[in-house]
Every structure is written in structure tokens, then in C-alpha cells.
Design an enzyme around this catalytic site. Structure first.
Site, PDB file in Angstrom:
ATOM      1  N   GLU A  15       4.810 -11.141  -5.882  1.00  0.00           N
ATOM      2  CA  GLU A  15       3.743 -11.317  -6.879  1.00  0.00           C
ATOM      3  C   GLU A  15       4.116 -10.780  -8.256  1.00  0.00           C
ATOM      4  O   GLU A  15       3.489 -11.144  -9.239  1.00  0.00           O
ATOM      5  CB  GLU A  15       2.448 -10.664  -6.377  1.00  0.00           C
ATOM      6  CG  GLU A  15       2.435  -9.142  -6.310  1.00  0.00           C
ATOM      7  CD  GLU A  15       3.048  -8.562  -5.025  1.00  0.00           C
ATOM      8  OE1 GLU A  15       3.836  -9.269  -4.354  1.00  0.00           O
ATOM      9  OE2 GLU A  15       2.754  -7.390  -4.717  1.00  0.00           O
ATOM     10  N   GLY A  74       0.850  -1.185   0.000  1.00  0.00           N
ATOM     11  CA  GLY A  74       0.000   0.000   0.000  1.00  0.00           C
ATOM     12  C   GLY A  74       0.878   1.225   0.000  1.00  0.00           C
ATOM     13  O   GLY A  74       2.071   1.136   0.294  1.00  0.00           O
ATOM     14  N   ASP A 120     -16.212 -13.036 -22.049  1.00  0.00           N
ATOM     15  CA  ASP A 120     -16.987 -13.283 -20.829  1.00  0.00           C
ATOM     16  C   ASP A 120     -18.386 -13.808 -21.132  1.00  0.00           C
ATOM     17  O   ASP A 120     -18.819 -14.807 -20.554  1.00  0.00           O
ATOM     18  CB  ASP A 120     -17.079 -12.001 -19.985  1.00  0.00           C
ATOM     19  CG  ASP A 120     -15.707 -11.441 -19.654  1.00  0.00           C
ATOM     20  OD1 ASP A 120     -14.718 -12.196 -19.782  1.00  0.00           O
ATOM     21  OD2 ASP A 120     -15.615 -10.258 -19.273  1.00  0.00           O
ATOM     22  N   LYS A 148      -9.729 -12.983 -15.544  1.00  0.00           N
ATOM     23  CA  LYS A 148      -9.845 -13.160 -16.994  1.00  0.00           C
ATOM     24  C   LYS A 148      -9.131 -14.422 -17.496  1.00  0.00           C
ATOM     25  O   LYS A 148      -9.667 -15.151 -18.328  1.00  0.00           O
ATOM     26  CB  LYS A 148      -9.248 -11.925 -17.685  1.00  0.00           C
ATOM     27  CG  LYS A 148      -9.608 -11.793 -19.137  1.00  0.00           C
ATOM     28  CD  LYS A 148     -10.972 -11.178 -19.252  1.00  0.00           C
ATOM     29  CE  LYS A 148     -11.389 -10.933 -20.663  1.00  0.00           C
ATOM     30  NZ  LYS A 148     -12.653 -10.173 -20.702  1.00  0.00           N
ATOM     31  N   CYS A 170       5.365  -6.099   1.723  1.00  0.00           N
ATOM     32  CA  CYS A 170       5.693  -4.674   1.653  1.00  0.00           C
ATOM     33  C   CYS A 170       4.986  -3.912   2.782  1.00  0.00           C
ATOM     34  O   CYS A 170       5.305  -4.115   3.935  1.00  0.00           O
ATOM     35  CB  CYS A 170       5.380  -4.126   0.272  1.00  0.00           C
ATOM     36  SG  CYS A 170       6.176  -2.547  -0.005  1.00  0.00           S
ATOM     37  N   TYR A 171       3.994  -3.078   2.450  1.00  0.00           N
ATOM     38  CA  TYR A 171       3.274  -2.372   3.522  1.00  0.00           C
ATOM     39  C   TYR A 171       2.715  -3.363   4.534  1.00  0.00           C
ATOM     40  O   TYR A 171       2.761  -3.130   5.747  1.00  0.00           O
ATOM     41  CB  TYR A 171       2.138  -1.534   2.917  1.00  0.00           C
ATOM     42  CG  TYR A 171       1.363  -0.729   3.936  1.00  0.00           C
ATOM     43  CD1 TYR A 171       1.839   0.500   4.370  1.00  0.00           C
ATOM     44  CD2 TYR A 171       0.161  -1.201   4.476  1.00  0.00           C
ATOM     45  CE1 TYR A 171       1.138   1.241   5.318  1.00  0.00           C
ATOM     46  CE2 TYR A 171      -0.542  -0.476   5.412  1.00  0.00           C
ATOM     47  CZ  TYR A 171      -0.051   0.752   5.832  1.00  0.00           C
ATOM     48  OH  TYR A 171      -0.746   1.476   6.759  1.00  0.00           O
ATOM     49  N   HIS A 213       8.142  -7.647  -3.332  1.00  0.00           N
ATOM     50  CA  HIS A 213       6.880  -8.055  -3.971  1.00  0.00           C
ATOM     51  C   HIS A 213       7.050  -9.388  -4.703  1.00  0.00           C
ATOM     52  O   HIS A 213       7.429  -9.410  -5.875  1.00  0.00           O
ATOM     53  CB  HIS A 213       6.425  -6.986  -4.968  1.00  0.00           C
ATOM     54  CG  HIS A 213       5.968  -5.731  -4.310  1.00  0.00           C
ATOM     55  ND1 HIS A 213       4.689  -5.566  -3.831  1.00  0.00           N
ATOM     56  CD2 HIS A 213       6.630  -4.590  -4.017  1.00  0.00           C
ATOM     57  CE1 HIS A 213       4.573  -4.369  -3.275  1.00  0.00           C
ATOM     58  NE2 HIS A 213       5.738  -3.752  -3.376  1.00  0.00           N
TER      59      HIS A 213
END
Ligand code: XMP
Length: 524
Positions: A171, A55, A227, A370, A82-83, A169
Site C-alpha cells: 500500500e 500492526g 467537505d 478526501k 505484514c502483521y 507493504h
């Protein structure tokens, strides 16, 4: 669905959806909730693990997003990123302050391989750092398990309580072994079995739809986009002819697209459902005649869609459910993670039909990202060209024709766009064959548009006064920002000469170099 779940608590970082996606890549289901979510609610969800995201704030400042100490006392493993890592340390009695050196970018990190987080990770590994604050002192009971040249606490753990803090991070893909670290947390520390798989999702969802719908009737507006196509496939497999899909061909689709959608979902296709195709081209062209202002065009196209859809719905009569292709990012972005999503308006304009008689909304894809929607589509046997198609705006070619839309301009842009996409696809396929991977210039979205400009040219011995086509190709991660893609010049030249030779009414081809911002990806 009763299945193991990891909860991602959102502290406003830019990579939060990415965290959830990466966890799901480990075959573990996870959902994102705001940091404001009640602890009791989190507990009631019975999570196998909790991840606190990054964040933009400083956790020691007044009013910064926070969490209570009790979050760390649930007996559930917690990983702070992180945050989230700083907050965990701050709340549990460690010290966080402004770092003497700001770390940003790829950073060499030394990890303690005996930590469960770093099992099978190299001792020296590259991670993505982005922080102003740092953990200068870990909370009692924590041990430092990674550091960098500038960051004494790149990771810390308290194995007794299953609490883990990572300053970087994992990710983002720049962290070379990040996926392994997240895998180590969710599968190793949290002990998740990894049962979140698309074949199981498809099977379970079909069962759930059957239970929910019973012998009721369902109506779906099918656009031919990923979708709504996957939603149609799922519903069809679940309830067959109780599903009616209305496909409105507004005459602003790409070349042959209407027929392609019909060949998959129509009577000759592999799905059992009622398929209604409305050929509304003329109706749209006459509504759009003389209209040049972009927002006015968008509004007309959206409203006309609703009117056509309503007319068809009236013919069908009352239905029990209106199906929508809402997906997880729509739910998260509406800020209602876990609660009911704001109803997604068709084509992002216009809103929901007022006069369709239905009792309930059904959204079979509302938990999927997605890439998961695509995987589900493949499971259902929807052809790859539909599952992997490029983003295409609801208002279609209407916003790729600058100024007034006419049937002739639609023909020009359809034909030019078809040539352009075919040539790019061909060049990409050749590159892949020769190199075993996609080229670096491979755009995420590429299409032709029609400028409203005519200019003088010469063809044979004749003077021409014809339109200019613009070619657009962008590289983007999130479609919020984009760079113009560097398509090789010889590919562009082939496209140019084919368009000028094969598409009547065009005598010039431009390549759009504009990034976003300041440009948008579409032209209107
Ligand atoms: P812009 O032009 O805003 O486009 O830079 C960003 C991405 O969104 C797509 N786009 C739309 N998609 N309805 C949609 O469903 C729309 O009205 C719409 N307008 C733009 C665009 O193709 C790009 O991928």
C-alpha cells in the site's frame, strides 16, 4: 448501497487507511473494521475479499490482536499484509518468530510471476519492508511465492483456499509495483468488477438523498471548505431549494474568500439552493477584542459560530435534517467504523448547536476519503479553486494572528497571505511548465501569519515601527508531522519585497523553519 465490497480488518498498523484508499483506487469499494468485529457481522456484509492489515504487535505473544481460524474458512479470498500475513500463518499452523535480521526500508524482492498476486509484476522488484518478526515456516498447504536476501517468506499463497500472505507493504508508494499487486488481488483473485467510480457515487447518492429526505427540509452550515462545499453541491443537485445553506463570514477568512463562496453557492452561482450569508465580522471582532490567549480565542470563535448559526436556524424554523460534511477518516478515527460517527463539531470547537430544531442528521460524504470528496466535487461542477483548496482551520485567521485580533491585523494578514500564495502558485506553475511535474519543494500547506511583534525599520527616509509577517510552508503526509518546505530563496525574496511595498503596516518578513514537532503547523 448494494455494491461489491472488500473489507479491511484493522490490526493497528499505521498504513491502514492507506490500504483502503489504494483498494478504492482500483475502483473497488472498501471499508475498515476493527479486528474485534464479530465474524458473523463480517459474513453478513458479504465481502468479495478481506485484507488483514499490519500492526505493531507480535502475533505469538499473549494478548496480541488476533482472529479465528474460521475467518479463513468463509470461502472469501483473504490477503494478509505484514502483521496480517504473520497472523494468517500463525493461526493456520505456520511458524512466526523474531527475525535474525530486522528488515526496514526499500528491499529488493524476487517474486514468482506465476502467482496471481504477481501477474505483470517484474521478477525483481522493490518493496517496502518494516518488520522484526518473520515467517520462518509457512502453514500447511502454502507455497512460498516471494523472498528477499534476508526474508525467506516475503509472500506465500494457498491458491486452493484463496489465501495470500505478503510480508511487505504494497500500500505504500515505496513498493514500486504495490498498486498492481493490490489490483491483482481485488480485481483478479476476488473478481471484483471495479464499479466504484465517482460519477456512479454522485448519481446513486443523489437518488438516496431524494429517497431519504422526501419533501423534507435540510439545513447545512457551509464553511466554504472542501467537505461542506461538496455536501452542499450533492444536496443541491438532489433536493434543490429544500436545502438551505448558512454561510457565516466571521471576518477571519482569507482575502476575498467570502465573495468566492457566495459566487459559487449564492443566487448568481450554478447551484439551486437557499443561500444565507451572514456577515458577522463586527460581531466577531468585538467578541475578540482584548483576548490574547489562543485557547480562549478558539473557544470564542467556535461558540460565536454556534450562536450565529442558531439565530439563523430560528428564523428558518424547524427542519427535518441537519446535514454534516463528515468524511470517512472522521468515521474511522472516531473508532466507530461502520457504526454511526460521533457528530463532528463545527470548526472542531464548540460542538453542535443546542437550539436548532431538527429530527435527523444526514451525512452524504461519510463513506468517502478526501481525494474522493474532491473527485465528487469536480463531478458536481464545483470550481477547482474550491475543490483543491489548502486546509484552512475553522477558527481561520484568528489563529494566524498571534495575540489580539483586530480588523486592521486581519487586513494585514489577508493581504500578505494573498501575495505569498500567489507568488508560490506562480513559481509552481512556471516550474511545472518547464519540467512537466511539480517541484520537489512544493508545499502541502503555505500561508502567512502575523506575529505580534513590531520592530524598527526604515522606509524611504522615514523611521518605521511596524509588524513582522511570518511565512510558513510545510511538507507533510498526514499533518501529524511536518517539515518546513524549501521554497527557493528568490521566490521568498519576491514575496518579502512585495509584502513590504504593498501591505501597509509591515516592515519585516520572517520565514518559519520549524518542523512539527516541536512546532505546530498553525501558530496558535
Ligand atoms: P496543527 O497546527 O495542529 O495543524 O499542526 C494541523 C493541521 O490541522 C489544521 N488545523 C485545523 N483545522 N480546525 C480545523 O479544521 C482547527 O481548529 C484547526 N487547527 C489546525 C491545520 O491547518 C493543519 O492543516
Amino acid at each position: 448501497m448494494d455494491q461489491e465490497k472488500v473489507i479491511v480488518i484493522d490490526f493497528g498498523g499505521q498504513y491502514n487507511q492507506l490500504v483502503a484508499r489504494r483498494v478504492r483506487e482500483c475502483n473497488v469499494y472498501c471499508e475498515i473494521y476493527s479486528y474485534k468485529t464479530d465474524l458473523a457481522q463480517i459474513k453478513a456484509m458479504n465481502p468479495k475479499g478481506i485484507i488483514l492489515t499490519g500492526g505493531p504487535n507480535s502475533c505469538y505473544e499473549d494478548g496480541a490482536p488476533t482472529c479465528t481460524k474460521e475467518l479463513f474458512e468463509l470461502g472469501v479470498p483473504v490477503l494478509g499484509l505484514c502483521y496480517g500475513a504473520q497472523l494468517m500463518q500463525h493461526v493456520l499452523g505456520g511458524k512466526v518468530e523474531k527475525a535474525p535480521v530486522r528488515e526496514y526500508g526499500k528491499t529488493e524482492t524476487f517474486v514468482d510471476k506465476s502467482s496471481a498476486l504477481f501477474s505483470d509484476v517484474s521478477e525483481k522488484t522493490i518493496v517496502w519492508m518494516s518488520h522484526f518478526d518473520y515467517i520462518s515456516q509457512v502453514a500447511p498447504g502454502f507455497k512460498i511465492v516471494a523472498h528477499t536476501a534476508d526474508c525467506p517468506v516475503a509472500a506465500a499463497e494457498c491458491t486452493e483456499k484463496n489465501l495470500y500472505a505478503i510480508q511487505f507493504h504494497p500500500e505504500v508508494l515505496h513498493t514500486q509495483e504495490g498498486t498492481k499487486m493490490l489490483h491483482n488481488f481485488v480485481r483478479g483473485v476476488c473478481g471484483c468488477a471495479g464499479t466504484w467510480k465517482m460519477d456512479a457515487f454522485v448519481e446513486n447518492t443523489i437518488k438516496e438523498i431524494r429517497e431519504k429526505v422526501g419533501d423534507g427540509k435540510v439545513l447545512l452550515a457551509l464553511s466554504g471548505g472542501v467537505d461542506s462545499s461538496v455536501a452542499a453541491g450533492l444536496l443541491s443537485r438532489a433536493i434543490g431549494k429544500q436545502l438551505t445553506c448558512v454561510f457565516v463570514d466571521h471576518g477571519l477568512l482569507r482575502k476575498d474568500e467570502g465573495d468566492e463562496v457566495e459566487s459559487v453557492f449564492g443566487p448568481e452561482g450554478q447551484f439551486d439552493l437557499n443561500f444565507i450569508r451572514v456577515n458577522a465580522q463586527e460581531r466577531y471582532y468585538s467578541k475578540l477584542a482584548g483576548v490574547t490567549e489562543p485557547e480562549a480565542k478558539r473557544k470564542i470563535i467556535g461558540e460565536e459560530f454556534i450562536r450565529v448559526f442558531e439565530e439563523e436556524a430560528k428564523k428558518i424554523g424547524a427542519v427535518d435534517f441537519l446535514a454534516q460534511g463528515t468524511i470517512y477518516p472522521d468515521v474511522v478515527e472516531s473508532g466507530l467504523g461502520g457504526e454511526s460517527a460521533v457528530i463532528k463539531s463545527h470548526h472542531n470547537v464548540g460542538g453542535l448547536p443546542d437550539f436548532v430544531d431538527f429530527k435527523e442528521i444526514i451525512e452524504p460524504l461519510r463513506n468517502l476519503f478526501k481525494d474522493e470528496v474532491r473527485k465528487a466535487g469536480l463531478e458536481l461542477g464545483i470550481p477547482e479553486h474550491l475543490v483543491f483548496r489548502q486546509p484552512f482551520p475553522g477558527p481561520g485567521l484568528g489563529i494566524r494572528i498571534i495575540g489580539e485580533v483586530t480588523a486592521d491585523k486581519v487586513r494585514i494578514v489577508q493581504d500578505a497571505d494573498f501575495i505569498y500564495r500567489s507568488e508560490v502558485d506562480k513559481a509552481v506553475a512556471e516550474y511545472k511548465k518547464a519540467n512537466g511535474k511539480a517541484p520537489a519543494w512544493m508545499p502541502n500547506q503555505y500561508f502567512a501569519a502575523l506575529t505580534n511583534m513590531r520592530s524598527v525599520g526604515v522606509m524611504g527616509d522615514e523611521r518605521t515601527y511596524d509588524y513582522a509577517v511570518a511565512l510558513r510552508a510545510v511538507n507533510t503526509i498526514d499533518f501529524m508531522t511536518a517539515e518546513s518546505a524549501e521554497i527557493p530563496f528568490e521566490v521568498l525574496q519576491t514575496v518579502m519585497s512585495r509584502i513590504i511595498n504593498e501591505v501597509r503596516g509591515v516592515n519585516r518578513v520572517f520565514y518559519d523553519l520549524t518542523s512539527k514537532p516541536p512546532g505546530t503547523i498553525e501558530f496558535e
